[in-house]
Design an enzyme around this catalytic site. Structure first.
Site, PDB file in Angstrom:
ATOM      1  N   ASP A 286      76.295  55.813  82.862  1.00 25.94           N
ATOM      2  CA  ASP A 286      76.528  54.418  82.429  1.00 25.94           C
ATOM      3  C   ASP A 286      76.963  53.552  83.604  1.00 25.94           C
ATOM      4  O   ASP A 286      76.980  52.327  83.490  1.00 25.94           O
ATOM      5  CB  ASP A 286      77.576  54.366  81.315  1.00 25.94           C
ATOM      6  CG  ASP A 286      78.847  55.127  81.660  1.00 25.94           C
ATOM      7  OD1 ASP A 286      78.775  56.350  81.837  1.00 25.94           O
ATOM      8  OD2 ASP A 286      79.904  54.487  81.791  1.00 25.94           O
ATOM      9  N   ASN A 287      77.295  54.172  84.730  1.00 23.08           N
ATOM     10  CA  ASN A 287      77.674  53.398  85.913  1.00 23.08           C
ATOM     11  C   ASN A 287      76.564  53.372  86.958  1.00 23.08           C
ATOM     12  O   ASN A 287      76.815  53.034  88.115  1.00 23.08           O
ATOM     13  CB  ASN A 287      78.961  53.967  86.523  1.00 23.08           C
ATOM     14  CG  ASN A 287      80.172  53.722  85.632  1.00 23.08           C
ATOM     15  OD1 ASN A 287      80.165  52.800  84.811  1.00 23.08           O
ATOM     16  ND2 ASN A 287      81.199  54.531  85.777  1.00 23.08           N
TER      17      ASN A 287
HETATM   18  P1  AMP Z   1      84.035  52.801  83.377  1.00 15.64           P
HETATM   19  O1  AMP Z   1      83.942  54.260  83.716  1.00 15.64           O
HETATM   20  O2  AMP Z   1      85.259  52.115  83.873  1.00 15.64           O
HETATM   21  O3  AMP Z   1      82.817  52.078  83.856  1.00 15.64           O
HETATM   22  O4  AMP Z   1      84.135  52.672  81.777  1.00 15.64           O
HETATM   23  C1  AMP Z   1      83.474  53.509  80.869  1.00 15.64           C
HETATM   24  C2  AMP Z   1      83.373  52.840  79.519  1.00 15.64           C
HETATM   25  O5  AMP Z   1      84.658  52.554  78.977  1.00 15.64           O
HETATM   26  C3  AMP Z   1      82.604  51.539  79.491  1.00 15.64           C
HETATM   27  O6  AMP Z   1      81.896  51.468  78.300  1.00 15.64           O
HETATM   28  C4  AMP Z   1      83.706  50.501  79.528  1.00 15.64           C
HETATM   29  O7  AMP Z   1      83.316  49.263  78.992  1.00 15.64           O
HETATM   30  C5  AMP Z   1      84.785  51.159  78.684  1.00 15.64           C
HETATM   31  N1  AMP Z   1      86.124  50.694  79.031  1.00 15.64           N
HETATM   32  C6  AMP Z   1      86.839  50.993  80.152  1.00 15.64           C
HETATM   33  N2  AMP Z   1      88.043  50.391  80.117  1.00 15.64           N
HETATM   34  C7  AMP Z   1      88.117  49.696  78.957  1.00 15.64           C
HETATM   35  C8  AMP Z   1      89.093  48.872  78.342  1.00 15.64           C
HETATM   36  N3  AMP Z   1      90.274  48.634  78.912  1.00 15.64           N
HETATM   37  N4  AMP Z   1      88.798  48.318  77.137  1.00 15.64           N
HETATM   38  C9  AMP Z   1      87.618  48.558  76.546  1.00 15.64           C
HETATM   39  N5  AMP Z   1      86.656  49.325  77.065  1.00 15.64           N
HETATM   40  C10 AMP Z   1      86.889  49.886  78.260  1.00 15.64           C
HETATM   41 MG    MG Z   2      81.312  51.321  83.780  1.00 14.21          MG
END
Ligand code: AMP
Ligand code: MG
Length: 480
Positions: free
Chosen positions: A246-247
């Site tokens: 997803d990243n």
């Molecule tokens: P990341 O690894 O930071 O890119 O995040 C992985 C997933 O978690 C993505 O779908 C983000 O949108 C979600 N996410 C991360 N932090 C938050 C947050 N504080 N509130 C809502 N969704 C989050």
């Molecule tokens: Mg992300």
């Protein structure tokens, strides 16, 4: 053109409603501007000073909108640490629309349909990191999302401790991820895969529009772009930290800056992400992980494109492109421009040497740019032992004799490939601590060097100093 006079379009909203959730940002309390990037604004066609734009704060805080903007969050899925995690989506990012080929997105702007158990917020600490790093990667010549503005606030956000909420206005030519395709595959909506592929071709690979086999060709281009970006990461010593699918941007650029780090001492096993206990996303694993992620993308695309064909493409292109680009970048760093059979092994030898002698990666190459045969200027960088580096330098000197470039020209070229200023974690940490006390001067300073990391900035010499021993190759929390 003034930023607040921009006119946005929202082509993503022409897709099926399964692709997104229309949602308004939830503004932060008592927001204030911390920094803006005029350089990023230029991409949108903005030529007026952002500091003179009286609406910039309310726009980044999501209180008001640019003309044509219709805010929405995007649905996507992803493999996290090797396991399929189902639907994720923009849990704290809200897209505003597009102008001049760049999609505007607020990160940290409140809850969406995809927030799951999160609060939709981003804290000041992680927002400073993402803001500066996006601009720094651009400065280093690496494909990346960009950052136009960073705002802080008095909103309290719960992490390990209470912190303050912030928002980054991010820009990218696309926010589609490998995981966006995985989402539609996982819910069995195969017709949506085609709709998405057409959108991606339109947005990112428009030259493929009329081509036969365009979806396979799209996949091939994604493979190539991803390999190129990975070669850049490895050559500059960048550890992303959370290479979940997803990243992974569909056009291969670097996105979603979390617990990333630049190597201090060269350590191929370095893992910047504290929660990555298995070291899945260690520095040396990155190219292989990107390959694995691309194979997950192929699986997701398989209802649309012959899977075996994609496997052939992946096998044919990825390693070749990665090796070719990596060698080219490393040779530039070494000032080697002739073709010589043993150059790849000279590079490998050097990396092993830097590792065993414990040498700061960035500093070594910057100093090597000034190399004039005096080995001591370099061996004094070794923390552990000098002998192996001395031996390597002797081989390097011999290899240099095969070059035809004048020493001064070579030095100039090397200085343009070996950055002086790298946003190391200890510097980011200092900038964050100052910012948490209301002093944003270091954010400004770091933005300046981020945009021109190969130049000398005499008044900002403190940003090129060596990492204190206690802060070398530290690990970072994923909490952001
Ligand atoms: P990341 O690894 O930071 O890119 O995040 C992985 C997933 O978690 C993505 O779908 C983000 O949108 C979600 N996410 C991360 N932090 C938050 C947050 N504080 N509130 C809502 N969704 C989050
Ligand atoms: Mg992300």
């Amino acid at each position: 053109m003034k930023f607040s006079n921009l006119q946005l379009t929202t082509p993503y909203l022409k897709l099926d409603p399964l692709f997104y959730d229309k949602v308004s940002p939830t503004p932060l309390e008592k927001p204030y501007i911390i920094s803006t990037s005029q350089d990023a604004a230029k991409l949108l066609g903005v030529d007026e000073d952002l500091n003179n734009d009286e609406r910039i704060l309310e726009l980044v805080n999501g209180e008001t909108f640019l003309a044509g903007s219709e805010p929405f969050a995007m649905a996507y899925a992803g493999h996290q640490f090797g396991y399929f995690a189902g639907r994720l989506g923009d849990g704290r990012a809200i897209n505003l629309g597009k102008v001049n080929g760049w999609n505007l997105q607020l990160k940290g702007s409140g809850l969406t349909l995809y927030s799951r158990r999160g609060d939709g917020r981003a804290v000041l600490r992680s927002s400073i990191r993402e803001y500066l790093m996006s601009e720094a990667m651009y400065g280093l010549g690496i494909e990346t999302s960009r950052a136009l503005a960073l705002i802080g606030s008095q909103s309290s956000v719960a992490r390990e401790q209470w912190e303050k909420g912030a928002i980054v206005l991010r820009l990218s030519p696309t926010w589609v991820r490998f995981g966006t395709f995985e989402y539609f595959n996982s819910i069995g909506e195969y017709s949506k895969l085609e709709e998405l592929a057409d959108y991606v071709i339109d947005e990112s690979f428009s030259y493929l529009k009329e081509e036969e086999n365009r979806y396979l060709k799209m996949y091939a281009q994604i493979v190539k772009n991803t390999a190129t970006t990975l070669a850049h990461w490895q050559s500059v010593g960048f550890n992303h930290g959370v290479m979940n699918t997803d990243n992974m941007s569909i056009d291969g650029r670097t996105i979603d800056y979390g617990p990333f780090a630049f190597l201090d001492d060269y350590d191929s096993n370095y893992v910047c992400n504290h929660t990555d206990s298995e070291g899945r996303y260690s520095f040396k694993n990155q190219p292989g992980i990107a390959h694995w992620n691309l194979s997950m993308l192929a699986r997701a695309l398989s209802p649309l494109v012959n899977y075996e064909d994609m496997q052939v493409v992946l096998d044919d292109i990825y390693a070749n492109q990665y090796e070719k680009k990596y060698l080219e970048l490393m040779k530039n760093k070494l000032g080697l421009f002739q073709e010589e059979e043993n150059d790849a092994s000279l590079v490998r030898w050097l990396l092993g040497t830097l590792e065993s002698c414990v040498v700061d990666y960035t500093l070594f190459f910057r100093k090597l740019s000034y190399y004039n045969g005096d080995n001591e200027t370099l061996t004094e960088l070794c923390e552990y032992q000098q002998r192996p580096l001395q031996e390597w330098l002797e081989a390097y000197s011999t290899r240099l004799k095969k070059e035809s470039l004048d020493d001064e020209v070579r030095k100039k070229k090397m200085l343009a490939s070996n950055p002086k200023y790298i946003l190391k974690n200890f510097l980011l940490q200092e900038a964050i601590e100052k910012a948490q006390n209301g002093d944003f001067s270091m954010v400004d300073d770091m933005l300046s060097v981020a945009h021109a990391p190969f130049d000398e900035h005499l008044e900002l010499e403190y940003l090129a100093r060596q990492t204190p021993k206690s802060a070398k190759n530290i690990k970072l929390s994923c909490s952001s």
